[in-house]
Write a protein that holds these residues in place. Sequence first.
Motif, short mmCIF file in Angstrom:
data_model
loop_
_atom_site.label_atom_id
_atom_site.label_comp_id
_atom_site.label_asym_id
_atom_site.label_seq_id
_atom_site.Cartn_x
_atom_site.Cartn_y
_atom_site.Cartn_z
N LEU A 1 3.18 -18.31 0.47
CA LEU A 1 2.60 -16.97 0.33
C LEU A 1 2.30 -16.43 1.73
CD1 LEU A 1 1.47 -14.69 -1.47
CD2 LEU A 1 -0.72 -15.90 -1.48
N ARG A 2 2.82 -15.21 1.99
CA ARG A 2 2.67 -14.60 3.32
C ARG A 2 1.98 -13.24 3.21
NH1 ARG A 2 8.13 -16.40 3.13
NH2 ARG A 2 8.72 -17.84 4.82
N SER A 3 1.30 -12.87 4.27
CA SER A 3 0.76 -11.53 4.41
C SER A 3 1.62 -10.80 5.44
CB SER A 3 -0.70 -11.58 4.88
OG SER A 3 -1.17 -10.28 5.17
N TRP A 4 2.08 -9.60 5.10
CA TRP A 4 3.01 -8.88 5.97
C TRP A 4 2.42 -7.55 6.41
CZ3 TRP A 4 6.70 -8.38 9.26
CH2 TRP A 4 7.46 -7.21 9.35
N ASP A 5 2.46 -7.32 7.72
CA ASP A 5 2.07 -6.03 8.28
C ASP A 5 3.18 -5.57 9.22
OD1 ASP A 5 0.97 -3.78 9.41
OD2 ASP A 5 -0.82 -4.76 10.22
N GLY A 6 4.09 -4.79 8.69
CA GLY A 6 5.22 -4.32 9.46
C GLY A 6 4.91 -3.16 10.37
N PRO B 1 0.82 -1.22 0.00
CA PRO B 1 0.00 0.00 0.00
C PRO B 1 0.85 1.27 0.00
CG PRO B 1 -0.81 -1.55 1.64
CD PRO B 1 0.53 -2.06 1.17
N GLU B 2 0.28 2.33 -0.54
CA GLU B 2 0.97 3.62 -0.55
C GLU B 2 1.07 4.18 0.87
OE1 GLU B 2 -0.07 6.38 -3.81
OE2 GLU B 2 -1.63 4.91 -4.34
N ASN B 3 2.06 5.04 1.04
CA ASN B 3 2.25 5.77 2.30
C ASN B 3 2.43 4.86 3.51
OD1 ASN B 3 1.85 8.22 0.85
ND2 ASN B 3 -0.37 7.92 1.04
N THR B 4 3.05 3.70 3.29
CA THR B 4 3.31 2.80 4.43
C THR B 4 4.80 2.51 4.55
OG1 THR B 4 3.01 0.81 3.06
CG2 THR B 4 1.06 1.68 4.18
N GLY B 5 5.61 3.24 3.82
CA GLY B 5 7.06 2.99 3.85
C GLY B 5 7.41 1.61 3.33
N TYR B 6 6.58 1.12 2.39
CA TYR B 6 6.80 -0.23 1.81
C TYR B 6 6.88 -1.29 2.92
CZ TYR B 6 8.20 2.82 -2.04
OH TYR B 6 8.23 3.81 -2.98
N ASN B 7 6.07 -1.12 3.91
CA ASN B 7 6.17 -1.99 5.09
C ASN B 7 4.93 -2.86 5.29
OD1 ASN B 7 7.92 -2.86 7.04
ND2 ASN B 7 7.20 -1.42 8.63
N ARG B 8 4.16 -2.99 4.21
CA ARG B 8 3.01 -3.89 4.21
C ARG B 8 2.88 -4.53 2.82
NH1 ARG B 8 -1.77 -0.45 7.40
NH2 ARG B 8 -1.08 -0.96 9.52
N GLY B 9 2.12 -5.62 2.76
CA GLY B 9 1.87 -6.25 1.47
C GLY B 9 1.91 -7.77 1.55
N LEU C 1 0.80 -23.23 -9.41
CA LEU C 1 1.15 -23.99 -8.20
C LEU C 1 -0.03 -24.11 -7.24
CD1 LEU C 1 4.67 -22.48 -7.38
CD2 LEU C 1 4.17 -24.64 -8.53
N GLY C 2 -0.75 -23.00 -7.04
CA GLY C 2 -1.86 -23.01 -6.08
C GLY C 2 -2.53 -21.66 -6.05
N GLU C 3 -3.58 -21.57 -5.24
CA GLU C 3 -4.36 -20.34 -5.15
C GLU C 3 -4.89 -20.17 -3.74
OE1 GLU C 3 -8.55 -18.46 -6.91
OE2 GLU C 3 -7.52 -20.09 -8.00
N VAL C 4 -4.88 -18.94 -3.25
CA VAL C 4 -5.50 -18.61 -1.96
C VAL C 4 -6.36 -17.36 -2.15
CG1 VAL C 4 -3.60 -19.60 -0.62
CG2 VAL C 4 -3.56 -17.15 -1.22
N LYS C 5 -7.18 -17.08 -1.16
CA LYS C 5 -8.00 -15.87 -1.19
C LYS C 5 -7.72 -15.03 0.05
CE LYS C 5 -11.91 -17.38 -4.02
NZ LYS C 5 -13.39 -17.48 -4.11
N ASP C 6 -7.56 -13.72 -0.19
CA ASP C 6 -7.33 -12.79 0.92
C ASP C 6 -7.66 -11.39 0.42
OD1 ASP C 6 -6.02 -12.64 3.78
OD2 ASP C 6 -5.26 -10.91 2.63
N ASN C 7 -8.28 -10.58 1.28
CA ASN C 7 -8.70 -9.23 0.87
C ASN C 7 -8.08 -8.12 1.72
OD1 ASN C 7 -10.06 -9.51 3.25
ND2 ASN C 7 -12.12 -9.52 2.32
N MET C 8 -6.96 -8.45 2.40
CA MET C 8 -6.32 -7.42 3.24
C MET C 8 -5.80 -6.25 2.41
SD MET C 8 -3.34 -7.78 6.11
CE MET C 8 -4.45 -8.65 7.21
N TYR C 9 -5.16 -6.56 1.27
CA TYR C 9 -4.61 -5.51 0.41
C TYR C 9 -5.17 -5.69 -1.01
CZ TYR C 9 -1.29 -5.60 4.29
OH TYR C 9 -0.73 -5.62 5.54
#
Length: 310
Positions: A216-221, A195-203, A269-277
């Motif tokens: 596959l990981r979800s990151w919230d720094g 996401p914008e304005n997060t210092g590239y610290n999420r995604g 390879l595979g598929e997951v669902k997530d709507n965080m970003y």
Amino acid sequence: MSKKLALFSILIASLLVGCSVVPQFKQAREDYLETRVVEILSEMPTAEAQPTEKVIAETEVAATEEPVAEPTEEVTAEPTTETTEEATAEVTATEEATEEVSAESKGMTESYDPKVYLGDSDWEDKMTTVGSWPLGTDLSSATYENETLMITALSDKFSWRIASTGALGDAYIEATIKVGECSGADSYGIIFRVPENTGYNRGYLYGIDCKGKYSLRSWDGMTGASGVMTYLQEPTESSLIKTGSNQTNRLGIMAVGDRLVMYANGEKLGEVKDNMYSTGFFGIYLKRDKTADLTIYVDDVGYWKNPTIK
């Protein structure tokens, strides 16, 4: 007197007989001459030579015409027809093969490799020029070398380089990456929807390790003291991944809505669902495990907007 009379009678008789013999003699002579002339004419060579020449001439002409006429018909007519038919068949086969190749080249043969069926990318970087990636040193070092972006881990923490492009919504992102010496869980891959304005610290982080596992990981720094890293796809082994040191893998991630589809070397390879970003920037990440100077070489990166999932 009697003797004279008898002699005179004999003379008279002889004359009478002579007068009747002369015409017979002439007739016999003419008959003989005519017969002889016919015989001479029939015996003359001129009479027999002319038919002989005619027969010889006709025989020679016939002998000359037959060999010329028959082979000409056999060689010129029949083989030419067969050769033409064979040549036509070969041309037809060639045209059919060309049509098949043309059909494939036009995409009529279905492919599930996104790089193939999506067509031309909206953006691509083959690392021939400098400018799309931040260089320098922090948790890793980044520089250009031999038309590749070379990134080396300087810490055991996750480190990434974000491309200097705009933020993406639905997109397919792909990167061709070669790893140097590696072992264990040394890993690398694509970070996306930062996401914008997060210092590239999420995604999200999609990648593979040296043992041939993908995750596959979800990151919230920005949460907690050191951030929160959550597995959406646990490390899973796949034969589609080239394992070990000095291997090149083509990694792809397709994000459409909440669907996150993972690819390696053109295969799903595979598929997951997530709507965080839902939108954001993308880049390349690495994390060392066993290798102190884990290094990767990136030589082709691109993305396709609004892709279709097959």
